[in-house]
Design a protein around this motif. Structure first.
Motif, PDB file in Angstrom:
ATOM      1  N   GLU A 145     103.925 -41.758  87.154  1.00 25.74           N
ATOM      2  CA  GLU A 145     103.115 -42.711  87.927  1.00 25.74           C
ATOM      3  C   GLU A 145     102.503 -42.017  89.141  1.00 25.74           C
ATOM      4  O   GLU A 145     103.018 -41.011  89.637  1.00 25.74           O
ATOM      5  CB  GLU A 145     103.967 -43.908  88.379  1.00 25.74           C
ATOM      6  N   LYS A 146     101.414 -42.571  89.621  1.00 25.76           N
ATOM      7  CA  LYS A 146     100.757 -42.009  90.798  1.00 25.76           C
ATOM      8  C   LYS A 146     101.206 -42.781  92.028  1.00 25.76           C
ATOM      9  O   LYS A 146     101.609 -43.943  91.884  1.00 25.76           O
ATOM     10  CB  LYS A 146      99.243 -42.030  90.637  1.00 25.76           C
ATOM     11  N   PRO A 147     101.136 -42.208  93.235  1.00 23.95           N
ATOM     12  CA  PRO A 147     100.774 -40.813  93.479  1.00 23.95           C
ATOM     13  C   PRO A 147     101.838 -39.883  92.920  1.00 23.95           C
ATOM     14  O   PRO A 147     103.011 -40.219  92.914  1.00 23.95           O
ATOM     15  CB  PRO A 147     100.690 -40.728  95.005  1.00 23.95           C
ATOM     16  N   THR A 148     101.408 -38.704  92.451  1.00 29.30           N
ATOM     17  CA  THR A 148     102.319 -37.857  91.678  1.00 29.30           C
ATOM     18  C   THR A 148     103.488 -37.337  92.498  1.00 29.30           C
ATOM     19  O   THR A 148     104.583 -37.163  91.955  1.00 29.30           O
ATOM     20  CB  THR A 148     101.543 -36.667  91.065  1.00 29.30           C
ATOM     21  N   ALA A 149     103.265 -37.068  93.793  1.00 28.62           N
ATOM     22  CA  ALA A 149     104.344 -36.510  94.614  1.00 28.62           C
ATOM     23  C   ALA A 149     104.051 -36.750  96.091  1.00 28.62           C
ATOM     24  O   ALA A 149     102.966 -37.199  96.457  1.00 28.62           O
ATOM     25  CB  ALA A 149     104.477 -35.011  94.346  1.00 28.62           C
ATOM     26  N   LEU A 150     105.023 -36.438  96.938  1.00 30.68           N
ATOM     27  CA  LEU A 150     104.822 -36.630  98.381  1.00 30.68           C
ATOM     28  C   LEU A 150     103.900 -35.564  98.959  1.00 30.68           C
ATOM     29  O   LEU A 150     103.311 -35.762 100.019  1.00 30.68           O
ATOM     30  CB  LEU A 150     106.160 -36.627  99.122  1.00 30.68           C
ATOM     31  N   ASN A 151     103.787 -34.436  98.272  1.00 35.37           N
ATOM     32  CA  ASN A 151     102.859 -33.384  98.694  1.00 35.37           C
ATOM     33  C   ASN A 151     102.626 -32.422  97.539  1.00 35.37           C
ATOM     34  O   ASN A 151     103.331 -32.477  96.515  1.00 35.37           O
ATOM     35  CB  ASN A 151     103.386 -32.647  99.935  1.00 35.37           C
ATOM     36  N   VAL A 152     101.652 -31.544  97.701  1.00 35.00           N
ATOM     37  CA  VAL A 152     101.266 -30.676  96.569  1.00 35.00           C
ATOM     38  C   VAL A 152     102.360 -29.662  96.248  1.00 35.00           C
ATOM     39  O   VAL A 152     102.475 -29.217  95.091  1.00 35.00           O
ATOM     40  CB  VAL A 152      99.887 -30.013  96.841  1.00 35.00           C
ATOM     41  N   GLY A 153     103.192 -29.325  97.240  1.00 38.16           N
ATOM     42  CA  GLY A 153     104.321 -28.429  96.967  1.00 38.16           C
ATOM     43  C   GLY A 153     105.259 -29.034  95.924  1.00 38.16           C
ATOM     44  O   GLY A 153     105.667 -28.367  94.961  1.00 38.16           O
ATOM     45  N   GLU A 154     105.560 -30.309  96.114  1.00 34.15           N
ATOM     46  CA  GLU A 154     106.402 -31.015  95.142  1.00 34.15           C
ATOM     47  C   GLU A 154     105.718 -31.098  93.778  1.00 34.15           C
ATOM     48  O   GLU A 154     106.360 -30.884  92.742  1.00 34.15           O
ATOM     49  CB  GLU A 154     106.681 -32.439  95.634  1.00 34.15           C
ATOM     50  N   LEU A 155     104.432 -31.421  93.802  1.00 35.91           N
ATOM     51  CA  LEU A 155     103.722 -31.526  92.519  1.00 35.91           C
ATOM     52  C   LEU A 155     103.723 -30.184  91.796  1.00 35.91           C
ATOM     53  O   LEU A 155     103.884 -30.121  90.566  1.00 35.91           O
ATOM     54  CB  LEU A 155     102.283 -32.029  92.716  1.00 35.91           C
ATOM     55  N   ASP A 156     103.553 -29.095  92.556  1.00 36.54           N
ATOM     56  CA  ASP A 156     103.571 -27.774  91.922  1.00 36.54           C
ATOM     57  C   ASP A 156     104.923 -27.484  91.259  1.00 36.54           C
ATOM     58  O   ASP A 156     104.968 -26.847  90.199  1.00 36.54           O
ATOM     59  CB  ASP A 156     103.221 -26.687  92.950  1.00 36.54           C
TER      60      ASP A 156
END
Lengths: 381, 381
Positions: free
Chosen positions: B102-113
């Motif tokens: 589900e979106k938002p995918t993560a709290l920040n792009v570091g987590e998403l990576d």
């Protein structure tokens, strides 16, 4: 038909392209008649009269002064470049002519105040040439957004107006080009058109399309001035330093409302306005010039919500068609002439509402210009 | 009908409201089947199954781990609060489960990576749960704005999305209120809803409605990152410091393009998108969730210009209706399952396109959050 003797007699200062439209509007409005036109040369005035098949009884003048000195002229329409407005509008008021002034009204609010003061002290009516206020669709929209149950509080306004192709006929005339419907102005256009020459009108797209954006936002906010105005660095200038496109945000701190507009000479032709409220919203694609002359539409929703599992909505947007007996520019002339007639008959004084509306737009326009001039910083009004 | 043995078997982590919609979508998609659901208690999972009339053969689990340990589960759908995404999505990938997040995918792009890396190294498919990309209307719109003759270059994008009423059924359930169609959430709503609690999802309206705004803008710009992102001081927070509404501007310096969005929990329900190009423009009022399940429309103009004397236009906007055989959420599941099937059959590797799309939105979301955090200053990406 109205008696010719009771009709308001117009004189026009300058034979700008827009004057053709207003000539027709004066003709269509039952309480108005075109009495005189003028240009800096009698030759130009004659050509304009012939080209637009104006009646032979029309007075033709080779100077603007002659129109102001014609005792039969009740009111003047001033489509001159913005930098000339203060001189000629003040002079017109001093000669007791009622003033219908093209927008943007002045180079700054100081100039506009001189014009408004002159109109006030000489007891003449003032109105700027923004036609869309006079369309019955605008009245219907106002009813909608003023309804606390259907619309609620204004939350945000988005507007973009592009008028890059507005001068197609002008361009065709000058360059004798074969212009397809997908005509896009060549780069020289932006260097040579009157609206793109700094000495005549430094506002460029901001004074043209932007004037409408500001006016529509102020209209939606009942002419309450925003707390702050911030122009975006994404502003494009031509080589004369004239604004080709810009994006600007307004903020009303107390209400928490924000409005954003984009005005441009560089895009597809458009006049897109969306206003979102706490309970309703509406959308218009052709606010400034309706797609058609005899009717105009808007779409709206009120109380919209997602249904079970967000599979859809409890409604679709509704389209409302509003018919108008006369084109909006003729409705503008009719209203202006009605006010002038009241003054002439000593029944009413000048209606200051129209000056107030113009002034609110001019104050905001000045603030936008300031924001751009100081490096796109926030300006408090 | 597809053979059950070839269908992709889904497990769901958590019984959020949105899971109901995705359960139905899995059922509607011919290449997918719902195999298991889970909640932090087996009781909640059972209640969810009964309430939604899910088949008795469905596996019910009282913990998320059990879904990941079920060897029959091919893919998981993760509708957990954003702060829990990185833990459960990484764990799922490590257990070789394909991840629909589900979106938002993560709290920040570091987590998403970390999530994307886990998916890559474990050879599983990643996709976020934004459904509107999968509607055929979106494909048609993309064809239109990619056409250099009909649309030209993107000049500006305006979007506002409000999802204040999205949780009406949730709210009704909690407070047992009688909600009319013009229901507007009472103030407590904004303090108690999951999306408005800082520990679970600090993005608030920005992560919810804002995610869609950012996604649609990036989609229009072919996922090219903007040069700068600037949030407006006209941002409203609740007492927990969670964003209730904000307005943000993006600028692509090279293209001279600007995009502005407004996302909110505080307004009328709306999903208004307008994109203006050098030669055309389009408008959609229901981009994220179409008004109707089986078709959706958009309006556009191309090559619009004013006609003689600006009395009108050379065209009106055209409305295009696009029919869809399945609801957009089922089309999303179908596409996700098609990719998973290809991987299972060793015919294709994971498609990184969907991760790239999510990542571009997450990078921009982070920049917006930064701009807000540093006092609404411009952030360079």
């Amino acid at each position: 038909m109205a008696d010719e003797k009771t009709q308001i007699r117009f004189g026009i200062l300058g034979c700008a392209e827009i004057a053709r439209k207003v000539c027709r509007a004066i003709h269509l409005s039952p309480n108005s008649i075109l009495h005189a036109i003028s240009s800096r040369s009698i030759q130009k005035a004659k050509q304009f009269a012939i080209k637009n098949s104006l009646p032979e009884t029309l007075k033709l003048y080779g100077s603007y002064e002659e129109v102001l000195d014609d005792p039969f002229v009740d009111a003047v329409y001033v489509p001159l470049p913005t930098s000339l407005h203060v001189k000629w509008a003040v002079l017109a008021a001093e000669k007791k002519k009622h003033v219908l002034l093209e927008k943007p009204t002045a180079l700054n609010v100081g100039e506009l105040d001189r014009i408004l003061d002159a109109c006030r002290s000489n007891g003449v009516q003032f109105m700027d040439g923004s036609m869309w206020y006079h369309h019955p669709r605008t009245t219907r929209l106002k009813e909608f957004i003023s309804d606390p149950n259907l619309f609620g509080q204004v939350k945000t306004v988005f507007i973009f107006v592009n008028a890059g192709l507005m001068f197609k006929s002008f361009w065709r005339k000058i360059y004798d080009m074969d212009l397809s419907s997908s005509f896009f102005p060549p780069p020289q256009f932006f260097e040579n058109n009157i609206r793109t020459k700094a000495d005549l009108d430094s506002f460029g797209a901001l004074g043209d399309a932007g004037w409408y954006c500001i006016g529509a936002i102020m209209w939606a906010m009942n002419y309450k001035l925003p707390t702050t105005v911030t122009a975006s660095p994404a502003t494009i200038f031509n080589s004369n330093g004239v604004i080709m496109s810009t994006t600007v945000a307004f903020h009303w701190e107390q209400e928490g409302t924000i409005a954003t507009f984009y005005c441009s000479f560089l895009s597809h032709e458009t006049m897109d306005v969306a206003v979102l409220g706490s309970k309703g919203s509406f959308h218009v694609e052709d606010l400034i010039i309706p797609y058609e002359e005899s009717s105009a539409s808007f779409s709206f929703t009120s109380g919209a919500a997602f249904v079970n599992m967000q599979l859809g909505w409890n409604m679709k947007d509704k389209e409302v068609q509003v018919h108008n007996e006369l084109p909006q520019e003729a409705l503008m002339i009719k209203e202006f002439s009605r006010l002038v007639k009241g003054i002439k008959d000593s029944k009413i004084g000048p209606d200051t509402k129209w000056g107030d509306i113009s002034r609110s737009s001019q104050v905001v326009l000045d603030a936008v210009k300031s924001s751009i001039d100081i490096g796109f910083k926030m300006v408090y009004i």
